[in-house]
Design an enzyme around this catalytic site. Structure first.
Site, PDB file in Angstrom:
ATOM      1  N   HIS A  34      -0.114   6.749  -3.261  1.00 48.87           N
ATOM      2  CA  HIS A  34       0.438   8.070  -3.566  1.00 48.87           C
ATOM      3  C   HIS A  34       1.648   7.874  -4.474  1.00 48.87           C
ATOM      4  O   HIS A  34       1.967   6.738  -4.864  1.00 48.87           O
ATOM      5  CB  HIS A  34       0.793   8.817  -2.269  1.00 48.87           C
ATOM      6  CG  HIS A  34       1.622   8.016  -1.316  1.00 48.87           C
ATOM      7  ND1 HIS A  34       2.901   7.606  -1.608  1.00 48.87           N
ATOM      8  CD2 HIS A  34       1.347   7.524  -0.075  1.00 48.87           C
ATOM      9  CE1 HIS A  34       3.381   6.919  -0.590  1.00 48.87           C
ATOM     10  NE2 HIS A  34       2.454   6.835   0.357  1.00 48.87           N
ATOM     11  N   HIS A  37       4.199   5.050  -3.764  1.00 52.54           N
ATOM     12  CA  HIS A  37       3.841   3.707  -4.233  1.00 52.54           C
ATOM     13  C   HIS A  37       4.069   3.594  -5.747  1.00 52.54           C
ATOM     14  O   HIS A  37       4.572   2.585  -6.244  1.00 52.54           O
ATOM     15  CB  HIS A  37       2.375   3.403  -3.945  1.00 52.54           C
ATOM     16  CG  HIS A  37       2.011   3.406  -2.484  1.00 52.54           C
ATOM     17  ND1 HIS A  37       1.191   4.344  -1.909  1.00 52.54           N
ATOM     18  CD2 HIS A  37       2.353   2.562  -1.479  1.00 52.54           C
ATOM     19  CE1 HIS A  37       1.036   4.082  -0.625  1.00 52.54           C
ATOM     20  NE2 HIS A  37       1.733   3.008  -0.325  1.00 52.54           N
ATOM     21  N   GLU A 149      12.374   2.562   0.852  1.00 47.89           N
ATOM     22  CA  GLU A 149      13.318   2.937   1.922  1.00 47.89           C
ATOM     23  C   GLU A 149      12.643   3.841   2.957  1.00 47.89           C
ATOM     24  O   GLU A 149      13.191   4.072   4.016  1.00 47.89           O
ATOM     25  CB  GLU A 149      14.532   3.657   1.304  1.00 47.89           C
ATOM     26  CG  GLU A 149      15.435   2.717   0.550  1.00 47.89           C
ATOM     27  CD  GLU A 149      16.702   3.376   0.037  1.00 47.89           C
ATOM     28  OE1 GLU A 149      16.735   4.623  -0.079  1.00 47.89           O
ATOM     29  OE2 GLU A 149      17.662   2.642  -0.257  1.00 47.89           O
ATOM     30  N   LYS A 150      11.468   4.342   2.635  1.00 52.98           N
ATOM     31  CA  LYS A 150      10.701   5.126   3.610  1.00 52.98           C
ATOM     32  C   LYS A 150      10.568   4.333   4.912  1.00 52.98           C
ATOM     33  O   LYS A 150      10.649   4.866   6.006  1.00 52.98           O
ATOM     34  CB  LYS A 150       9.324   5.442   3.005  1.00 52.98           C
ATOM     35  CG  LYS A 150       8.223   5.758   3.978  1.00 52.98           C
ATOM     36  CD  LYS A 150       8.267   7.189   4.380  1.00 52.98           C
ATOM     37  CE  LYS A 150       7.219   7.654   5.364  1.00 52.98           C
ATOM     38  NZ  LYS A 150       6.210   6.770   5.820  1.00 52.98           N
ATOM     39  N   SER A 186       3.167   9.715   2.605  1.00 50.26           N
ATOM     40  CA  SER A 186       2.667   8.612   3.423  1.00 50.26           C
ATOM     41  C   SER A 186       1.146   8.641   3.379  1.00 50.26           C
ATOM     42  O   SER A 186       0.544   9.726   3.352  1.00 50.26           O
ATOM     43  CB  SER A 186       3.131   8.795   4.872  1.00 50.26           C
ATOM     44  OG  SER A 186       2.358   7.972   5.732  1.00 50.26           O
ATOM     45  N   SER A 187       0.547   7.449   3.368  1.00 47.17           N
ATOM     46  CA  SER A 187      -0.920   7.398   3.399  1.00 47.17           C
ATOM     47  C   SER A 187      -1.428   8.102   4.645  1.00 47.17           C
ATOM     48  O   SER A 187      -2.515   8.688   4.646  1.00 47.17           O
ATOM     49  CB  SER A 187      -1.385   5.943   3.398  1.00 47.17           C
ATOM     50  OG  SER A 187      -0.802   5.251   2.313  1.00 47.17           O
TER      51      SER A 187
HETATM   52  P1  AMP Z   1       2.285   1.107   2.789  1.00 46.26           P
HETATM   53  O1  AMP Z   1       1.157   1.045   1.827  1.00 46.26           O
HETATM   54  O2  AMP Z   1       2.406   2.419   3.490  1.00 46.26           O
HETATM   55  O3  AMP Z   1       2.340  -0.092   3.696  1.00 46.26           O
HETATM   56  O4  AMP Z   1       3.602   1.031   1.923  1.00 46.26           O
HETATM   57  C1  AMP Z   1       3.760   0.112   0.877  1.00 46.26           C
HETATM   58  C2  AMP Z   1       5.142   0.280   0.316  1.00 46.26           C
HETATM   59  O5  AMP Z   1       5.317   1.610  -0.138  1.00 46.26           O
HETATM   60  C3  AMP Z   1       6.255   0.040   1.355  1.00 46.26           C
HETATM   61  O6  AMP Z   1       7.304  -0.670   0.723  1.00 46.26           O
HETATM   62  C4  AMP Z   1       6.671   1.435   1.732  1.00 46.26           C
HETATM   63  O7  AMP Z   1       8.002   1.518   2.175  1.00 46.26           O
HETATM   64  C5  AMP Z   1       6.502   2.142   0.406  1.00 46.26           C
HETATM   65  N1  AMP Z   1       6.376   3.596   0.585  1.00 46.26           N
HETATM   66  C6  AMP Z   1       5.528   4.259   1.403  1.00 46.26           C
HETATM   67  N2  AMP Z   1       5.745   5.587   1.340  1.00 46.26           N
HETATM   68  C7  AMP Z   1       6.764   5.772   0.454  1.00 46.26           C
HETATM   69  C8  AMP Z   1       7.459   6.918  -0.042  1.00 46.26           C
HETATM   70  N3  AMP Z   1       7.161   8.154   0.358  1.00 46.26           N
HETATM   71  N4  AMP Z   1       8.455   6.727  -0.927  1.00 46.26           N
HETATM   72  C9  AMP Z   1       8.777   5.465  -1.347  1.00 46.26           C
HETATM   73  N5  AMP Z   1       8.164   4.352  -0.920  1.00 46.26           N
HETATM   74  C10 AMP Z   1       7.169   4.496  -0.038  1.00 46.26           C
END
Ligand code: AMP
Length: 272
Positions: A34, A37, A149-150, A186-187
């Site tokens: 999204h 990322h 930082e999420k 968020s995914s």
């Molecule tokens: P994930 O794929 O959810 O494991 O996240 C991969 C990276 O994307 C991690 O460093 C998360 O902190 C970051 N991330 C996820 N959601 C957000 C968001 N809404 N804003 C910024 N970074 C994000």
């Protein structure tokens, strides 16, 4: 953009880039991409010459009762998104055997930043994250890596791991990207029904109001206790935690809507 599932091809390409003096930026993800990322990619692009993104749904950070099987996997769409964005040079989408060839045992464990908050509810989580990120760092060998930082506590845990292992990688934080209503992207938002989405949008408002209250002198325990009640009243089914972390000067929260667990955090407003 190169797409590879093969760690030898990854290494060969990285070596080639490094030989030419190019700095490698790395954005690890679990896919279902999204705008959050994509914004990490933009941050990485400002700090490196060649960018690698990994897409790997890491089993070791899920407990048996969690959503590993149902976690959204949208590789084709992710690749299309990245091709449209045109920033990433290489996507590494490994098989489990590339990351855990000899099983998932790891001597590298999460450090003190992992204590409390998420770990009180997902005790396996940060060891799983550190396990996979250490392995990915070893394979990608980046100069910089961007983490959102999420997942604020995760960012602290990774910074601590890199320092403990004396890895020469600069960890760069990426700001939280939110929708028009302030909901952190968020995914897992894909799991929410329309009604749940409405309620989910209260989470950021409530943590911001706690942060504001504390900066105005409200007692942190009192503010967090009231906020937990507000979340339940707003329609959340369960609040794992809503807490003030004085060292990080942040409010961090995790709460459930049906089967979906959402997390969010915000800084206390700057004081003059
Ligand atoms: P994930 O794929 O959810 O494991 O996240 C991969 C990276 O994307 C991690 O460093 C998360 O902190 C970051 N991330 C996820 N959601 C957000 C968001 N809404 N804003 C910024 N970074 C994000």
């Amino acid at each position: 953009m190169i797409l590879t599932t093969n760690k030898d091809q990854l290494s060969a390409q990285i070596k080639d880039w490094k030989k030419n003096g190019q700095r490698i930026g790395f954005v690890p993800t679990m896919g279902a991409l999204h705008d959050g990322h994509l914004s990490l990619c933009e941050t990485a692009a400002k700090n490196a010459d060649k960018l690698v993104m990994s897409i790997f749904v890491n089993p070791t950070q899920f407990a048996p009762h969690e959503d590993l099987d149902s976690y959204p996997r949208t590789l084709e769409r992710d690749i299309e998104n990245l091709n449209n964005q045109g920033i990433i040079d290489l996507v590494y989408a490994p098989e489990q055997a590339d990351i855990y060839p000899d099983g998932a045992d790891s001597a590298i464990k999460a450090g003190p930043a992992a204590q409390g908050l998420e770990s009180d509810f997902r005790p396996h989580f940060f060891d799983g994250v550190v396990n996979v990120v250490y392995r990915l760092f070893t394979q990608v060998n980046p100069d910089i890596a961007v983490f959102g930082e999420k997942d604020f506590q995760q960012l602290q845990v990774i910074e601590e791991m890199v320092a403990d292992q004396a890895m020469d990688i600069n960890i760069i934080p990426g700001a939280i990207i939110r929708d028009d209503h302030g909901l952190a992207l968020s995914s897992r938002n894909a799991y929410l029904t329309a009604d749940e989405l409405e309620t989910a949008r209260m989470l950021n408002q409530i943590i911001y109001s706690v942060a504001h209250g504390i900066s105005e002198g409200v007692d942190p325990d009192e503010a967090c206790k009231n906020a937990a009640e507000m979340l339940l009243k707003a329609g959340f089914d369960k609040v794992d935690y809503i807490a003030y972390h004085p060292t990080w000067s942040r409010i961090l929260a995790a709460a459930w809507l049906g089967k979906t667990r959402l997390i969010d955090n915000c800084a206390l407003p700057e004081q003059d």
